[in-house]
Design a protein around this motif. Structure first.
Motif, PDB file in Angstrom:
ATOM      1  N   ALA A 115      79.618  76.732  59.484  1.00 44.35           N
ATOM      2  CA  ALA A 115      78.795  77.688  58.729  1.00 44.35           C
ATOM      3  C   ALA A 115      77.372  77.706  59.283  1.00 44.35           C
ATOM      4  CB  ALA A 115      78.798  77.316  57.246  1.00 44.35           C
ATOM      5  N   LEU A 116      76.852  76.518  59.612  1.00 45.31           N
ATOM      6  CA  LEU A 116      75.498  76.473  60.193  1.00 45.31           C
ATOM      7  C   LEU A 116      75.477  77.254  61.504  1.00 45.31           C
ATOM      8  CD1 LEU A 116      74.592  72.708  59.564  1.00 45.31           C
ATOM      9  CD2 LEU A 116      73.741  74.695  58.309  1.00 45.31           C
ATOM     10  N   ASP A 117      76.528  77.107  62.305  1.00 39.10           N
ATOM     11  CA  ASP A 117      76.599  77.811  63.602  1.00 39.10           C
ATOM     12  C   ASP A 117      76.763  79.314  63.414  1.00 39.10           C
ATOM     13  OD1 ASP A 117      76.294  75.537  65.028  1.00 39.10           O
ATOM     14  OD2 ASP A 117      78.424  75.275  65.510  1.00 39.10           O
ATOM     15  N   PHE A 118      77.498  79.703  62.402  1.00 34.37           N
ATOM     16  CA  PHE A 118      77.738  81.128  62.174  1.00 34.37           C
ATOM     17  C   PHE A 118      76.405  81.878  62.092  1.00 34.37           C
ATOM     18  CE2 PHE A 118      78.034  84.679  59.200  1.00 34.37           C
ATOM     19  CZ  PHE A 118      79.057  85.428  59.758  1.00 34.37           C
ATOM     20  N   PHE A 119      75.481  81.351  61.321  1.00 37.67           N
ATOM     21  CA  PHE A 119      74.179  82.035  61.175  1.00 37.67           C
ATOM     22  C   PHE A 119      73.274  81.770  62.378  1.00 37.67           C
ATOM     23  CE2 PHE A 119      75.533  82.017  56.713  1.00 37.67           C
ATOM     24  CZ  PHE A 119      75.329  83.352  56.421  1.00 37.67           C
ATOM     25  N   ARG A 120      73.406  80.571  62.967  1.00 41.75           N
ATOM     26  CA  ARG A 120      72.596  80.229  64.142  1.00 41.75           C
ATOM     27  C   ARG A 120      72.874  81.210  65.267  1.00 41.75           C
ATOM     28  NH1 ARG A 120      73.823  74.397  64.164  1.00 41.75           N
ATOM     29  NH2 ARG A 120      72.128  73.878  62.760  1.00 41.75           N
ATOM     30  N   GLU A 121      74.107  81.706  65.332  1.00 42.46           N
ATOM     31  CA  GLU A 121      74.503  82.564  66.451  1.00 42.46           C
ATOM     32  C   GLU A 121      74.126  84.027  66.250  1.00 42.46           C
ATOM     33  OE1 GLU A 121      78.539  81.344  67.015  1.00 42.46           O
ATOM     34  OE2 GLU A 121      77.848  79.382  67.729  1.00 42.46           O
ATOM     35  N   LEU A 122      73.632  84.384  65.084  1.00 50.90           N
ATOM     36  CA  LEU A 122      73.113  85.749  64.915  1.00 50.90           C
ATOM     37  C   LEU A 122      71.779  85.832  65.652  1.00 50.90           C
ATOM     38  CD1 LEU A 122      73.874  86.275  61.110  1.00 50.90           C
ATOM     39  CD2 LEU A 122      74.896  87.531  63.012  1.00 50.90           C
ATOM     40  N   PRO A 123      71.379  87.031  66.126  1.00 49.40           N
ATOM     41  CA  PRO A 123      70.109  87.107  66.864  1.00 49.40           C
ATOM     42  C   PRO A 123      68.952  86.594  66.003  1.00 49.40           C
ATOM     43  CG  PRO A 123      71.325  89.194  66.984  1.00 49.40           C
ATOM     44  CD  PRO A 123      72.063  88.328  66.008  1.00 49.40           C
ATOM     45  N   GLY A 124      68.223  85.616  66.536  1.00 47.50           N
ATOM     46  CA  GLY A 124      67.102  85.058  65.768  1.00 47.50           C
ATOM     47  C   GLY A 124      67.498  83.907  64.861  1.00 47.50           C
ATOM     48  N   GLY A 125      68.813  83.678  64.722  1.00 40.84           N
ATOM     49  CA  GLY A 125      69.308  82.514  63.986  1.00 40.84           C
ATOM     50  C   GLY A 125      68.845  82.471  62.532  1.00 40.84           C
ATOM     51  N   TRP A 126      68.750  81.264  62.025  1.00 40.74           N
ATOM     52  CA  TRP A 126      68.463  81.061  60.601  1.00 40.74           C
ATOM     53  C   TRP A 126      67.141  81.666  60.157  1.00 40.74           C
ATOM     54  CZ3 TRP A 126      71.221  79.928  56.525  1.00 40.74           C
ATOM     55  CH2 TRP A 126      72.466  79.333  56.701  1.00 40.74           C
ATOM     56  N   GLU A 127      66.143  81.556  61.045  1.00 38.15           N
ATOM     57  CA  GLU A 127      64.821  82.063  60.657  1.00 38.15           C
ATOM     58  C   GLU A 127      64.893  83.568  60.381  1.00 38.15           C
ATOM     59  OE1 GLU A 127      60.506  82.017  62.684  1.00 38.15           O
ATOM     60  OE2 GLU A 127      61.906  80.457  63.351  1.00 38.15           O
ATOM     61  N   GLU A 128      65.607  84.256  61.255  1.00 38.34           N
ATOM     62  CA  GLU A 128      65.730  85.708  61.102  1.00 38.34           C
ATOM     63  C   GLU A 128      66.605  86.050  59.880  1.00 38.34           C
ATOM     64  OE1 GLU A 128      64.038  87.883  62.498  1.00 38.34           O
ATOM     65  OE2 GLU A 128      65.125  89.764  62.204  1.00 38.34           O
ATOM     66  N   VAL A 129      67.616  85.256  59.629  1.00 32.11           N
ATOM     67  CA  VAL A 129      68.458  85.487  58.449  1.00 32.11           C
ATOM     68  C   VAL A 129      67.599  85.396  57.188  1.00 32.11           C
ATOM     69  CG1 VAL A 129      70.342  84.488  57.046  1.00 32.11           C
ATOM     70  CG2 VAL A 129      70.584  84.670  59.531  1.00 32.11           C
ATOM     71  N   ARG A 130      66.787  84.342  57.130  1.00 30.42           N
ATOM     72  CA  ARG A 130      65.933  84.156  55.938  1.00 30.42           C
ATOM     73  C   ARG A 130      64.933  85.293  55.816  1.00 30.42           C
ATOM     74  NH1 ARG A 130      65.156  78.685  58.029  1.00 30.42           N
ATOM     75  NH2 ARG A 130      66.875  77.481  57.171  1.00 30.42           N
ATOM     76  N   ARG A 131      64.340  85.668  56.952  1.00 29.34           N
ATOM     77  CA  ARG A 131      63.325  86.733  56.918  1.00 29.34           C
ATOM     78  C   ARG A 131      63.948  88.032  56.443  1.00 29.34           C
ATOM     79  NH1 ARG A 131      61.340  90.855  59.220  1.00 29.34           N
ATOM     80  NH2 ARG A 131      62.992  91.083  60.768  1.00 29.34           N
ATOM     81  N   ARG A 132      65.107  88.345  56.970  1.00 30.81           N
ATOM     82  CA  ARG A 132      65.770  89.604  56.606  1.00 30.81           C
ATOM     83  C   ARG A 132      66.197  89.610  55.145  1.00 30.81           C
ATOM     84  NH1 ARG A 132      67.983  93.244  60.501  1.00 30.81           N
ATOM     85  NH2 ARG A 132      66.867  92.811  62.406  1.00 30.81           N
ATOM     86  N   ASN A 133      66.759  88.496  54.704  1.00 23.12           N
ATOM     87  CA  ASN A 133      67.208  88.444  53.309  1.00 23.12           C
ATOM     88  C   ASN A 133      66.024  88.615  52.359  1.00 23.12           C
ATOM     89  OD1 ASN A 133      69.828  88.133  54.124  1.00 23.12           O
ATOM     90  ND2 ASN A 133      69.976  85.956  53.651  1.00 23.12           N
ATOM     91  N   HIS A 134      64.915  87.980  52.712  1.00 24.47           N
ATOM     92  CA  HIS A 134      63.716  88.078  51.862  1.00 24.47           C
ATOM     93  C   HIS A 134      63.194  89.518  51.853  1.00 24.47           C
ATOM     94  CE1 HIS A 134      60.064  86.872  49.864  1.00 24.47           C
ATOM     95  NE2 HIS A 134      59.315  87.325  50.861  1.00 24.47           N
ATOM     96  N   GLU A 135      63.099  90.125  53.035  1.00 21.79           N
ATOM     97  CA  GLU A 135      62.614  91.517  53.112  1.00 21.79           C
ATOM     98  C   GLU A 135      63.532  92.458  52.325  1.00 21.79           C
ATOM     99  OE1 GLU A 135      59.822  92.817  54.319  1.00 21.79           O
ATOM    100  OE2 GLU A 135      59.257  90.710  54.576  1.00 21.79           O
ATOM    101  N   LEU A 136      64.824  92.271  52.498  1.00 23.43           N
ATOM    102  CA  LEU A 136      65.797  93.118  51.793  1.00 23.43           C
ATOM    103  C   LEU A 136      65.653  92.944  50.276  1.00 23.43           C
ATOM    104  CD1 LEU A 136      68.268  95.038  51.958  1.00 23.43           C
ATOM    105  CD2 LEU A 136      69.729  93.003  52.092  1.00 23.43           C
ATOM    106  N   LEU A 137      65.484  91.701  49.875  1.00 22.12           N
ATOM    107  CA  LEU A 137      65.327  91.430  48.443  1.00 22.12           C
ATOM    108  C   LEU A 137      64.096  92.158  47.886  1.00 22.12           C
ATOM    109  CD1 LEU A 137      66.314  89.422  46.035  1.00 22.12           C
ATOM    110  CD2 LEU A 137      64.100  88.414  46.519  1.00 22.12           C
ATOM    111  N   LEU A 138      62.977  92.064  48.629  1.00 15.91           N
ATOM    112  CA  LEU A 138      61.749  92.691  48.118  1.00 15.91           C
ATOM    113  C   LEU A 138      61.897  94.209  48.052  1.00 15.91           C
ATOM    114  CD1 LEU A 138      58.860  90.618  49.751  1.00 15.91           C
ATOM    115  CD2 LEU A 138      59.948  90.347  47.517  1.00 15.91           C
TER     116      LEU A 138
END
Ligand SMILES: Cc1ncc(COP(=O)(O)O)c(C=O)c1O
Length: 410
Positions: free
Chosen positions: A290-313
């Motif tokens: 599971a950690l690798d699944f998100f790590r392998e998206l462009p930008g990895g975990w940091e980008e996942v968190r940033r996107r989720n936060h932006e989407l939420l707002l």
């Protein structure tokens, strides 16, 4: 892996949704509820189960320990901890109960907990206080929190420190509150508690994956978290981290053969949690996938968190505008969970319409918590995960408007 991430190539939410098993007939906006595990991670879990079932003794008695140590070490790295201080538990509820049952309390002792704590955690505390004669001291968090993040944090810290007395034996503190999505100023509250010699049990059920964690510097005495929510592991993988100075008193709720498996290099704390009875370790073993699944998206975990936060707002702004509501928590204190106040009414009919008529999964609840049939103030909680998009929140807004217009008090 993500040295120079090609963020232009971030997959669309629809494409990502296909990597989950989520039923396309539903608009799924409650990732915070039970998480949801992507297919590739479930495939890895299946492989672990196949390996187990092809030779159960060989796997559970001879191989699992080393594999689990690898998984635990990867998780420990991810949450900024030493693997020696972290053990797997089934979920955050078990982490909280483990700590509460291992501590001893006497009549007159006080244990602090906030009104935004998850009800299961409050129940665990109710049990130990009723049995021991200790007192549960309730902190009412300031609500709504206003717009200024710094002032809100100060108010939150003061709400807890104002309850400290010479009889306080424990503080139970959410990292991210369940009914309100507030990222609590945990470092500051832990520092204030430490000055008074008060141990802190942090319920971080939502934090792993949603926040970048560094448990070594957070200041908690005990910290429990879920992997199935925002790390998206299979269900059944949670962890308990304990400050090395407090490990001596912490044993699992179920004592089993772990007792006999001690080796020279490890603490009793590690030994006892190693084996608490026969179980399926595939959820824990799948955490690295599971950690690798998100790590392998462009930008990895940091980008996942940033996107989720932006989407939420964005989603919160849309809902607030459409429903003429004021956001109760400053944006800086949110991750990928947020609540929106709804007009007063009972919870049950509104939630039933959202579920039965519109196939929208989103939590609506009475605040303060109350029975679903009783009218009163209501909150709606939004989650944002990479498989969600603004079309889904717009659909939610339009359906909510229909429900509220038809019968505003329903
Ligand atoms: C803050 C908080 N603590 C604890 C829990 C319990 O999690 P679990 O049922 O996975 O143990 C939840 C669940 O949503 C939660 O939101």
């Amino acid at each position: 892996m993500n040295d120079s991430p090609d963020l232009q190539n971030w997959p669309g939410a629809g494409e990502l949704r296909r990597l989950w098993m989520l039923d396309p007939q539903w608009t799924y906006l409650n990732h915070g509820g039970f998480g949801a595990c992507p297919r590739p991670v479930l495939e890895v879990q299946r492989q672990w189960q196949d390996r187990l079932e092809s030779q159960p003794i060989n796997f559970l008695a001879r191989q699992a320990e080393a594999e689990l140590l690898r998984a635990r070490s990867e998780l420990a790295d991810f949450v900024g901890a030493d693997a020696d201080d972290l053990v797997f538990v089934t979920n955050a509820t078990m982490g909280v109960n483990t700590v509460l049952r291992c501590l001893s309390f006497s009549p007159g002792d006080e244990i602090i907990i906030a009104d935004h704590a998850y009800p299961a955690v409050t129940n665990g505390l109710r049990y130990v206080t009723e049995r021991s004669g200790a007192k549960m001291v309730n902190v009412q968090l300031p609500w709504p929190l206003g717009e200024d993040a710094e002032q809100a944090q100060e108010k939150l810290v003061a709400a807890f420190t104002g309850k400290f007395t010479t009889r306080t034996r424990l503080l139970v503190l959410d990292h991210i509150t369940s009914p309100s999505g507030i990222i609590m100023p945990v470092e500051k509250i832990c520092a204030a508690a430490r000055e008074k010699g008060i141990p802190v049990l942090v319920d971080g059920a939502h934090a792993p994956g949603m926040l970048k964690l560094n448990l070594k510097t957070l200041g908690a005495t005990y910290y429990t978290g879920n992997c199935h929510k925002w790390i998206c592991s299979p269900k059944g993988a949670g962890f308990l981290w304990v400050d090395p100075r407090a490990q001596e008193n912490i044993v699992p709720l179920s004592l089993s053969l772990g007792w006999m498996l001690k080796n020279e290099e490890e603490s009793w704390y590690q030994t006892l949690f190693k084996y608490t009875g026969t179980w399926d370790p595939s959820p824990e073993l799948s955490v690295p996938a599971a950690l690798d699944f998100f790590r392998e998206l462009p930008g990895g975990w940091e980008e996942v968190r940033r996107r989720n936060h932006e989407l939420l707002l964005q989603a919160r702004a849309l809902l607030c505008e459409e429903l003429n509501a004021s956001p109760p928590v400053p944006a800086e204190l949110l991750g990928s969970l947020a609540t929106i106040p709804l007009p007063d009414g009972p919870v049950a009919p509104l939630e039933e319409r959202l579920v039965n008529e519109f196939r929208i999964e989103v939590p609506v609840f009475g605040w303060p918590f109350r029975k679903r049939e009783i009218p009163g103030p209501r909150l709606l909680r939004l989650s944002a995960q990479v498989y969600n998009d603004m079309d889904q929140y717009a659909y939610l807004a339009s359906c909510l408007k229909k429900c509220l217009a038809a019968s505003p008090a329903d």
